[in-house]
Design a protein around this motif. Structure first.
Motif, PDB file in Angstrom:
ATOM      1  N   UNK A  38       0.805  -1.213   0.000  1.00 50.91           N
ATOM      2  CA  UNK A  38       0.000   0.000   0.000  1.00 50.91           C
ATOM      3  C   UNK A  38       0.843   1.269   0.000  1.00 50.91           C
ATOM      4  N   UNK A  39       1.934   1.278   0.755  1.00 50.35           N
ATOM      5  CA  UNK A  39       2.706   2.508   0.941  1.00 50.35           C
ATOM      6  C   UNK A  39       4.038   2.530   0.201  1.00 50.35           C
ATOM      7  N   UNK A  40       4.698   1.385   0.085  1.00 47.12           N
ATOM      8  CA  UNK A  40       6.027   1.373  -0.530  1.00 47.12           C
ATOM      9  C   UNK A  40       6.045   1.845  -1.982  1.00 47.12           C
ATOM     10  N   UNK A  41       4.965   1.648  -2.788  1.00 46.55           N
ATOM     11  CA  UNK A  41       5.039   2.156  -4.166  1.00 46.55           C
ATOM     12  C   UNK A  41       5.385   3.635  -4.252  1.00 46.55           C
ATOM     13  N   UNK A  42       4.915   4.446  -3.286  1.00 46.96           N
ATOM     14  CA  UNK A  42       5.262   5.868  -3.290  1.00 46.96           C
ATOM     15  C   UNK A  42       6.772   6.048  -3.206  1.00 46.96           C
ATOM     16  N   UNK A  43       7.369   5.392  -2.219  1.00 51.49           N
ATOM     17  CA  UNK A  43       8.788   5.623  -1.952  1.00 51.49           C
ATOM     18  C   UNK A  43       9.688   4.944  -2.974  1.00 51.49           C
ATOM     19  N   UNK A  44       9.307   3.770  -3.435  1.00 46.62           N
ATOM     20  CA  UNK A  44      10.110   3.106  -4.465  1.00 46.62           C
ATOM     21  C   UNK A  44      10.081   3.890  -5.773  1.00 46.62           C
ATOM     22  N   UNK A  45       8.936   4.458  -6.109  1.00 48.37           N
ATOM     23  CA  UNK A  45       8.873   5.252  -7.341  1.00 48.37           C
ATOM     24  C   UNK A  45       9.774   6.478  -7.224  1.00 48.37           C
ATOM     25  N   UNK A  46       9.815   7.121  -6.046  1.00 53.52           N
ATOM     26  CA  UNK A  46      10.701   8.272  -5.844  1.00 53.52           C
ATOM     27  C   UNK A  46      12.157   7.826  -5.906  1.00 53.52           C
ATOM     28  N   UNK A  47      12.479   6.711  -5.248  1.00 55.82           N
ATOM     29  CA  UNK A  47      13.846   6.196  -5.257  1.00 55.82           C
ATOM     30  C   UNK A  47      14.346   5.967  -6.678  1.00 55.82           C
ATOM     31  N   UNK A  48      13.579   5.221  -7.473  1.00 55.58           N
ATOM     32  CA  UNK A  48      14.023   4.894  -8.828  1.00 55.58           C
ATOM     33  C   UNK A  48      14.001   6.107  -9.760  1.00 55.58           C
ATOM     34  N   UNK A  49      13.202   7.111  -9.407  1.00 48.94           N
ATOM     35  CA  UNK A  49      13.201   8.361 -10.174  1.00 48.94           C
ATOM     36  C   UNK A  49      14.461   9.160  -9.871  1.00 48.94           C
ATOM     37  N   UNK A  50      14.828   9.265  -8.602  1.00 53.21           N
ATOM     38  CA  UNK A  50      15.998  10.047  -8.213  1.00 53.21           C
ATOM     39  C   UNK A  50      17.302   9.361  -8.612  1.00 53.21           C
ATOM     40  N   UNK A  51      17.337   8.044  -8.446  1.00 50.00           N
ATOM     41  CA  UNK A  51      18.559   7.277  -8.755  1.00 50.00           C
ATOM     42  C   UNK A  51      18.157   6.102  -9.650  1.00 50.00           C
ATOM     43  N   UNK A  52      18.056   6.311 -10.946  1.00 52.55           N
ATOM     44  CA  UNK A  52      17.552   5.276 -11.859  1.00 52.55           C
ATOM     45  C   UNK A  52      18.596   4.207 -12.169  1.00 52.55           C
ATOM     46  N   UNK A  53      18.864   3.374 -11.168  1.00 49.52           N
ATOM     47  CA  UNK A  53      19.820   2.280 -11.327  1.00 49.52           C
ATOM     48  C   UNK A  53      19.138   0.958 -11.009  1.00 49.52           C
ATOM     49  N   UNK A  54      19.614  -0.135 -11.572  1.00 56.08           N
ATOM     50  CA  UNK A  54      19.025  -1.444 -11.262  1.00 56.08           C
ATOM     51  C   UNK A  54      19.203  -1.799  -9.791  1.00 56.08           C
ATOM     52  N   UNK A  55      18.228  -2.514  -9.264  1.00 57.40           N
ATOM     53  CA  UNK A  55      18.305  -2.991  -7.892  1.00 57.40           C
ATOM     54  C   UNK A  55      19.166  -4.248  -7.844  1.00 57.40           C
ATOM     55  N   UNK A  56      20.120  -4.280  -6.910  1.00 57.85           N
ATOM     56  CA  UNK A  56      21.022  -5.418  -6.764  1.00 57.85           C
ATOM     57  C   UNK A  56      20.485  -6.409  -5.747  1.00 57.85           C
ATOM     58  N   UNK A  57      20.016  -5.914  -4.604  1.00 60.51           N
ATOM     59  CA  UNK A  57      19.465  -6.807  -3.586  1.00 60.51           C
ATOM     60  C   UNK A  57      18.475  -6.048  -2.711  1.00 60.51           C
ATOM     61  N   UNK A  58      17.631  -6.819  -2.025  1.00 57.57           N
ATOM     62  CA  UNK A  58      16.616  -6.242  -1.157  1.00 57.57           C
ATOM     63  C   UNK A  58      16.473  -7.135   0.068  1.00 57.57           C
ATOM     64  N   UNK A  59      16.410  -6.500   1.269  1.00 55.76           N
ATOM     65  CA  UNK A  59      16.319  -7.239   2.523  1.00 55.76           C
ATOM     66  C   UNK A  59      15.177  -6.666   3.354  1.00 55.76           C
ATOM     67  N   UNK A  60      13.980  -7.255   3.273  1.00 53.88           N
ATOM     68  CA  UNK A  60      12.809  -6.722   3.978  1.00 53.88           C
ATOM     69  C   UNK A  60      12.472  -7.503   5.250  1.00 53.88           C
ATOM     70  N   UNK A  61      11.834  -6.816   6.191  1.00 53.41           N
ATOM     71  CA  UNK A  61      11.270  -7.460   7.376  1.00 53.41           C
ATOM     72  C   UNK A  61       9.930  -6.793   7.664  1.00 53.41           C
ATOM     73  N   UNK A  62       8.896  -7.605   7.899  1.00 55.81           N
ATOM     74  CA  UNK A  62       7.550  -7.089   8.113  1.00 55.81           C
ATOM     75  C   UNK A  62       7.001  -7.565   9.455  1.00 55.81           C
ATOM     76  N   UNK A  63       6.152  -6.724  10.059  1.00 54.65           N
ATOM     77  CA  UNK A  63       5.515  -7.054  11.330  1.00 54.65           C
ATOM     78  C   UNK A  63       4.000  -6.920  11.190  1.00 54.65           C
ATOM     79  N   UNK A  64       3.265  -7.879  11.732  1.00 56.83           N
ATOM     80  CA  UNK A  64       1.801  -7.828  11.737  1.00 56.83           C
ATOM     81  C   UNK A  64       1.328  -7.818  13.189  1.00 56.83           C
ATOM     82  N   UNK A  65       0.776  -6.696  13.637  1.00 58.64           N
ATOM     83  CA  UNK A  65       0.268  -6.570  14.998  1.00 58.64           C
ATOM     84  C   UNK A  65      -1.250  -6.480  15.051  1.00 58.64           C
TER      85      UNK A  65
END
Length: 268
Positions: A100-127
């Motif tokens: 729901x929220x990450x598309x905003x920030x990922x779109x800004x990231x790839x717009x500011x620095x248009x480079x391929x992603x090498x790796x991604x390390x996520x952690x999520x919490x459900x409360x």
């Protein structure tokens, strides 16, 4: 056709409208998988129709100013970008905080620095709801050693929408809340040679640090500018800044993170 539905309906409804020969404005994310996203991009290309993804923040004049500064080398070599999107807002039942929220920030990231992603390390919490993350933390690395950090939460007493860029020569901060939108540029100087070698001081001195709030007219509302750009793309047949083809990288990053996410929390 404007597709403003829950994300689970984006693919089917957008595909049907493209097959009917319509230009499409679809809310983010484009689709819930890269396979479905590519199918939409291919269908738009085959139909010679505009497929526009509503990544609204890319039309914000302040985000455009950040892009200009980075492209012109105002920060020097870019080291790191961090993103925070926090607050007690709309807590969804049909998607988690990441999709729901990450598309905003990922779109800004790839717009500011248009480079391929090498790796991604996520952690999520459900409360709040079993299996639906309401907090997410993700570290990404882009080609060339640029790092990024994304922190999202639906459980936060204060609202925050912030981007911080760190470069070799300067830093910048974008405050994205509409009532406090601003861009601040920070000059800093580090004496990288002081204390170097044996017997030197165990710190690197910071010899200068000053902030300059930039005077950037906020202008029209970003959503209005996005709509204007969509109409112009339809009229001229030119690819939008946030076309489906360009937005595919966001879906690919969302999906890659989702596949590799570790999880915590204790909802239920």
């Amino acid at each position: 056709v404007l597709v403003a539905t829950p994300p689970s309906r984006h693919h089917a409804m957008t595909l049907k409208a493209l097959h009917a020969g319509r230009h499409i404005w679809v809310e983010k994310p484009l689709a819930l998988s890269a396979v479905h996203g590519r199918e939409l991009v291919d269908a738009a290309r085959a139909a010679n129709r505009i497929l526009f993804v509503d990544e609204t923040f890319l039309y914000d004049p302040l985000v455009r100013e950040m892009k200009r500064l980075i492209d012109e080398g105002a920060l020097g070599e870019v080291y790191h970008l961090s993103f925070e999107r926090l607050g007690m807002g709309r807590i969804r039942r049909d998607s988690n905080v990441w999709w729901n929220s990450a598309p905003h920030d990922l779109s800004i990231l790839f717009h500011l620095v248009p480079r391929p992603m090498v790796c991604v390390r996520p952690h999520q919490h459900a409360y709040l709801q079993p299996g639906i993350a309401d907090m997410a933390i993700c570290d990404l690395e882009l080609e060339g050693g640029v790092s990024a950090h994304v922190y999202l939460s639906w459980l936060r007493p204060e609202k925050r929408a912030k981007v911080v860029g760190v470069g070799r020569e300067r830093m910048l901060v974008f405050e994205g809340r509409f009532e406090k939108r601003s861009v601040t540029l920070y000059d800093y100087t580090i004496d990288r040679q002081a204390g170097a070698g044996s017997g030197g001081a165990p710190i690197i001195p910071i010899t200068g640090f000053t902030a300059h709030r930039l005077e950037v007219p906020a202008g029209a509302e970003p959503l209005f500018l996005a709509a204007e750009h969509f109409v112009e793309s339809v009229r001229t047949g030119t690819e939008p800044l946030t076309s489906g083809a360009r937005s595919l990288r966001v879906v690919e990053a969302l999906e890659a993170a989702d596949r590799g996410a570790t999880s915590g929390g204790r909802a239920g």
